[in-house]
Structure formats: structure tokens, C-alpha cells
Design a protein around this motif. Structure first.
Motif, PDB file in Angstrom:
ATOM      1  N   UNK A  98      11.063   6.821  -3.428  1.00 37.15           N
ATOM      2  CA  UNK A  98      10.924   7.123  -2.409  1.00 37.15           C
ATOM      3  C   UNK A  98      10.811   6.080  -1.873  1.00 37.15           C
ATOM      4  N   UNK A  99      11.272   5.984  -0.863  1.00 39.02           N
ATOM      5  CA  UNK A  99      11.466   4.467  -0.079  1.00 39.02           C
ATOM      6  C   UNK A  99      11.611   4.299   1.574  1.00 39.02           C
ATOM      7  N   UNK A 100      11.671   5.533   1.677  1.00 33.00           N
ATOM      8  CA  UNK A 100      10.841   5.558   3.170  1.00 33.00           C
ATOM      9  C   UNK A 100      10.514   7.071   3.430  1.00 33.00           C
ATOM     10  N   UNK A 101       8.900   6.875   4.092  1.00 33.41           N
ATOM     11  CA  UNK A 101       8.229   7.604   5.042  1.00 33.41           C
ATOM     12  C   UNK A 101       8.702   8.541   4.690  1.00 33.41           C
ATOM     13  N   UNK A 102       7.611   9.509   3.988  1.00 39.19           N
ATOM     14  CA  UNK A 102       8.188  11.416   4.516  1.00 39.19           C
ATOM     15  C   UNK A 102       6.638  11.566   5.258  1.00 39.19           C
ATOM     16  N   UNK A 103       7.738  12.036   6.409  1.00 33.90           N
ATOM     17  CA  UNK A 103       6.622  12.761   7.745  1.00 33.90           C
ATOM     18  C   UNK A 103       6.168  14.024   6.839  1.00 33.90           C
ATOM     19  N   UNK A 161       4.251   5.520   3.252  1.00 33.18           N
ATOM     20  CA  UNK A 161       4.115   6.809   2.968  1.00 33.18           C
ATOM     21  C   UNK A 161       4.046   7.971   3.241  1.00 33.18           C
ATOM     22  N   UNK A 162       3.135   8.794   2.745  1.00 30.10           N
ATOM     23  CA  UNK A 162       4.045  10.401   2.693  1.00 30.10           C
ATOM     24  C   UNK A 162       3.008  11.529   3.214  1.00 30.10           C
ATOM     25  N   UNK A 163       3.337  12.264   3.907  1.00 29.77           N
ATOM     26  CA  UNK A 163       2.870  12.576   5.185  1.00 29.77           C
ATOM     27  C   UNK A 163       2.011  13.715   4.264  1.00 29.77           C
ATOM     28  N   UNK A 164       0.703  14.852   5.218  1.00 31.68           N
ATOM     29  CA  UNK A 164       0.319  15.775   4.957  1.00 31.68           C
ATOM     30  C   UNK A 164       1.175  17.135   4.294  1.00 31.68           C
ATOM     31  N   UNK A 165       0.415  17.948   3.153  1.00 26.41           N
ATOM     32  CA  UNK A 165       1.455  18.683   2.937  1.00 26.41           C
ATOM     33  C   UNK A 165       2.790  19.009   2.621  1.00 26.41           C
ATOM     34  N   UNK A 185       1.046  -1.730   0.104  1.00 23.02           N
ATOM     35  CA  UNK A 185       0.240  -0.171  -0.457  1.00 23.02           C
ATOM     36  C   UNK A 185       0.574   1.239  -0.239  1.00 23.02           C
ATOM     37  N   UNK A 186       0.677   2.368  -0.687  1.00 22.26           N
ATOM     38  CA  UNK A 186       1.191   3.416  -0.724  1.00 22.26           C
ATOM     39  C   UNK A 186      -0.286   4.128  -0.100  1.00 22.26           C
ATOM     40  N   UNK A 187       0.078   5.052   1.052  1.00 24.62           N
ATOM     41  CA  UNK A 187      -1.137   6.253   1.934  1.00 24.62           C
ATOM     42  C   UNK A 187      -0.210   7.953   1.279  1.00 24.62           C
ATOM     43  N   UNK A 188      -1.335   8.756   0.814  1.00 18.97           N
ATOM     44  CA  UNK A 188      -0.677  10.118   0.700  1.00 18.97           C
ATOM     45  C   UNK A 188      -1.089  10.912   1.185  1.00 18.97           C
ATOM     46  N   UNK A 189      -0.808  11.485   1.653  1.00 19.51           N
ATOM     47  CA  UNK A 189      -2.208  12.502   3.280  1.00 19.51           C
ATOM     48  C   UNK A 189      -3.021  13.873   2.450  1.00 19.51           C
TER      49      UNK A 189
END
Ligand code: UD1
Ligand code: CA
Length: 457
Positions: A430-435, A417-421, A397-401
Motif C-alpha cells: 500500500x503506497x497510496x491512501x485507501x478510501x 492511511x486505510x479508511x474505515x471498513x 505514520x500509518x493510520x488504519x480506520x
């Protein structure tokens, strides 16, 4: 009005279709052929409906799985239409009333015609009524033989007809109303002393006449309706007639169909008023389309729920997807099963989606693959973005805020995942989650080797 049962004959193979699939299961305008006469019988008030099955019996039976008004009767050997009806009678033991007899290969028959025939049959207290038609070319059909005073005396099959009888233009449609008592009392009297050595159901007419019972023939106004489909040429003709009927009813409900001859809408589709459908579209599998939508040319929509005011642009393919209001898709986009788009989402050209949720106002305008992903609201997906959802074994799963900006040519290697804003810079893998509220960038620093081309020469 007495009670009504139907028998639908469908044991034959349909040899002239030259098909591995039994004739009555070939689809016509979104339903197996036999489902059309069954629906006509049902809408005329018939319960139960007995299907006489033989070839591919299991397949026919499972087509109607769960329908409580359907009963199946097995005819192991196809010894003729009279024998087929005899096989059905056991399933009707205890039934008293009128029995409609139909064939499984007449998809154009309308319930209104059956209702008119039933009324005629009952008003005249007939034992047998046969639906007939006048044909310019009656070849192949059974002919209705009438006596000098115009009363029906019998039906003679093509292969048994003498030259005079072959001149008769009134043909047997193969559709009958019969009194149940008459039917069960006389079905065993049918013999097989004829050219085909078959038990002809049509012999019941002569039997009724001989016994002084009322036997009537009702010519139908629309010979098209009783057309039996025997080969694939007639299959296409029947589909065309049904298509016209379906399109006509949508147009009368307020849908604009630019060219009804090239618009293929299956049975059972709902389309809201002021929706415009351009040529070459196929719409099927229980799709529901809202009001005021525009469906451009050559679009395919199967099993979708589409909100009001959506714009589906040319040559897009939509399968098992849900679209909110005011969504734009295409041209040449492919929404695969499990796509859920919120209001005002924009999916542009050459975008493929699968099993994704996309929040209100989000956009993927060009050349993108989004699979197994959850996207928030107002997300912008740049050109050439790919969710790398498959590692060769499992899907991730890919999660994008909300309010995320993904630049062009980004790969999101799931699970990630890519955090809000946040903003993901163009060309990033992108291989590691983006805050949240971050910038993600992964690029090999660019090197310019000046004069390199000159040195090569
Ligand atoms: C039948 C009529 C003919 C009529 C024509 C209309 C008889 C003897 N003839 O001829 O007068 O003009 O329909 O289309 O009835 N079936 C079975 N089991 C059988 C035989 C047939 O289930 O043993 C089914 C077939 O699958 C088909 C239907 O009955 O759905 C009609 O049979 P078919 O052999 O096609 O009859 P026709 O020769 O067309
Ligand atoms: Ca790259």
C-alpha cells in the motif's frame, strides 16, 4: 519523641566490587543499593538524611535529585568512619535530637529494626547505642568488648584485636544511634593511632564510657539484616533476600507466585489480587499490573500499565506500554515503548509493536511489525504485515480506520492511511491512501508456464 536525623556513610569506592561503578550505586532489586538504607532511615522518621559522599559524588547526588530530605556532605579523602561523620556534622548544624548513623552498603536493614533500636536508645537515655549481632564467623568485623558485668566498654577492629578479642562473637553492625550533643562534643576527640591509621567512629564508645555516659549495645535478632555488601557474591545474596521479602508481600496481597525463587519483581511494583505469575518473570520500573492477570513464564515487563484480566504469554517482552483490560499478548511478542493497546486487543506470536495505538478488539495474531501507527477498533492485521515506517531519515505514520481487514503479507508504506471498513488484499504493497469501504489490491498478475520444469531438464 525527639527529632531524628541520619547520616549515611557512602564515600568509599567499594574496591572489592571490582567495578567502574561505585559500590553503593549498584542496583539491588530495582534500586541503587544506597536507596535501601536511605528508605529505612526515612521510614523510621528521619529528616534530614545526610549522605557522606566522596567517590563518584555527582552520581550519588543525582540519584537523590529532588528529594528534599537529602543533604550531601563531601568527604574528599577517606580517612575513616569517624572522619566521615565529622564531615557530615556541618550539614546538621542547628539540629538537636538523635542521630542515626548507617552505611550505604546495608540494603537489607529494615526500618522496623531502626525503630526498635531508637526506642531502646531513648528509653535508656543513652549517649550511644550500637546495633550488634552474634556471628558464628565474626572475622573482619569490629568486636564488641564488654566488661565483667556485661557493660559495653569499647569496640575493637579486627586488625587491632588481640587473640582473646578475636574470639568475641558479638560484632559491630556499623549502625548506631547517638545523641547529637554527644556526637558534636566528642567527634574531634577521635584519634588515628591504630593499625589502619584511620579515624574510627567506633572509638566514640570508649569515649562515652570514659565520660561516664550511657553506652549500649543492642543485639539484633536477624543477623541477615545488617549484612554489608562488599563484593558481587554478597550483592547476589542481598538481592535474593530482598526478592523473597518483595515476593512474600505480593503473595500476602493475593498474588499467586508459582515459584518465588525464580520470580524477579523490583521494589515499588503494584500487582492486583488473583494475578498469577509463572517462573522466570522479571517485572520492574514502576510497573502496575491489574487484577486477575496471568503472566506466563519468562516474561519481562518494564515500566508498563497493565489492565485487569490480561494474559501475557510466555517469553514476551513488554516495555513502557499501556494495556487495557482483557488484552492477550504473546507468546514471544515484543511490545516496545509507546505501545497502547485498547481492551480485548490480541497480539500474537512474533509480533513487534512500537509507538502505536490500537483500538478495542483489534488483532495482530502472527509475525507482524507495527510501528508509528494508529489503528482503530476491530481491525484485523494479517500474518506478516509490516508498517514500513522508516525511509532511512524520518519516521512516518500509518493510520488504519475501524473495522479494516488487512490480509496477509501486506506492506503499508508510510505515510499512508486505510479508511474505515476497507479491505487490503493479501500481498498488497500500500503506497497510496485507501478510501473508506474500498478494496486495495496490488499484485503482479500471476503467470503459469506449463511444462517449464520438464523443458529445463
Ligand atoms: C566498620 C566498623 C566495624 C564494623 C563494620 C560493619 C569502623 C572503624 N569499623 O568497618 O567495627 O564491624 O563497619 O560493617 O567504623 N566510609 C566513608 N568514609 C571513610 C571510611 C568509610 O564514607 O573514610 C564508609 C564506607 O564507604 C562504608 C562505611 O563507611 O560505606 C564503612 O566503612 P568500611 O571501611 O567498610 O568499614 P569497615 O572496615 O567495614
Ligand atoms: Ca508481496
Amino acid at each position: 519523641m525527639g527529632s531524628l536525623a541520619s547520616i549515611v556513610l557512602a564515600a568509599g569506592k567499594g574496591t572489592r566490587m571490582k567495578s567502574g561503578l561505585i559500590k553503593v550505586l549498584h542496583p539491588v532489586a530495582g534500586m541503587p543499593m544506597i536507596a535501601w538504607p536511605v528508605a529505612a532511615a526515612r521510614n523510621a522518621g528521619s529528616d534530614p538524611i545526610v549522605l557522606v559522599i566522596g567517590h563518584q559524588a555527582n552520581a550519588v547526588q543525582s540519584t537523590f535529585r529532588g528529594a528534599t530530605d537529602i543533604r550531601c556532605a563531601m568527604q574528599e579523602e577517606q580517612l575513616g568512619t569517624g572522619h566521615a561523620v565529622a564531615c557530615a556534622l556541618e550539614a546538621l548544624s542547628g539540629f538537636h535530637g538523635t542521630v542515626l548513623i548507617l552505611c550505604g552498603d546495608t540494603p537489607l536493614l529494615r526500618s522496623e529494626t531502626l525503630t526498635a533500636m531508637l526506642e531502646f536508645h531513648r528509653d535508656n537515655q543513652a549517649a550511644v547505642t550500637v546495633l550488634t549481632a552474634l556471628m558464628d564467623d565474626p572475622y573482619g568485623y569490629g568486636r564488641v568488648v564488654r566488661d565483667v558485668s556485661g557493660r559495653v566498654s569499647r569496640i575493637v577492629e579486627q586488625k587491632d584485636a588481640d587473640p582473646d578479642e578475636q574470639e568475641i562473637r558479638e560484632i559491630n553492625s556499623g549502625i548506631y544511634c547517638m545523641d547529637s550533643e554527644f556526637l558534636s562534643a566528642n567527634i574531634r576527640e577521635i584519634g588515628n593511632d591504630n593499625a589502619q591509621k584511620e579515624y574510627y567512629l567506633t572509638d566514640l564508645l570508649a569515649i562515652a564510657v570514659r565520660k561516664g555516659l550511657t553506652c549500649l549495645a543492642l543485639p539484633t535478632a536477624d543477623a541477615d539484616e545488617i549484612m554489608g555488601v562488599n563484593d558481587r557474591v554478597q550483592l547476589a545474596e542481598a538481592a535474593r533476600v530482598l526478592r523473597r521479602r518483595i515476593n512474600r508481600s505480593h503473595m500476602l496481597n493475593g498474588v499467586t507466585i508459582i515459584d518465588p525463587d525464580t520470580t524477579y519483581i523490583d521494589n515499588g511494583i503494584t500487582i492486583g489480587a488473583d494475578t498469577v505469575i509463572h517462573p522466570g518473570c522479571r517485572i520492574g520500573e514502576g510497573t502496575i499490573i491489574g487484577e486477575g492477570c496471568e503472566i506466563e513464564g519468562n516474561v519481562t515487563i518494564m515500566d508498563c500499565l497493565i489492565g485487569d484480566e490480561c494474559h501475557i504469554k510466555a517469553a514476551s517482552v513488554l516495555e513502557s506500554s499501556k494495556l487495557g483490560e482483557d488484552v492477550a499478548v504473546g507468546p514471544m511478542a515484543h511490545l516496545r515503548p509507546g505501545t497502547q493497546l485498547g481492551a480485548k486487543v490480541k497480539i500474537g506470536n512474533f509480533v513487534e509493536t512500537k509507538k502505536i495505538v490500537m483500538g478495542e478488539g483489534s488483532k495482530a495474531s502472527h509475525l507482524t511489525y507495527l510501528g508509528d501507527a494508529e489503528l482503530g477498533r476491530n481491525v484485523n492485521i494479517g500474518c506478516g504485515t509490516i508498517t514500513c515506517n522508516y525511509d532511512g531519515v524520518n519516521k512516518h505514520l500509518t493510520v488504519i480506520g475501524d473495522d479494516v481487514f488487512i490480509g496477509s503479507d501486506v506492506q503499508l508504506v508510510a505515510p499512508v492511511s486505510v479508511g474505515h471498513r476497507s479491505l487490503v488484499a493479501a500481498g498488497t504493497t500500500v503506497t497510496i491512501d485507501v478510501p473508506p469501504d474500498s478494496l486495495a489490491i496490488s499484485r503482479v498478475p500471476q503467470v503459469n508456464k506449463e511444462g517449464w520444469r520438464l523443458k529445463k531438464k
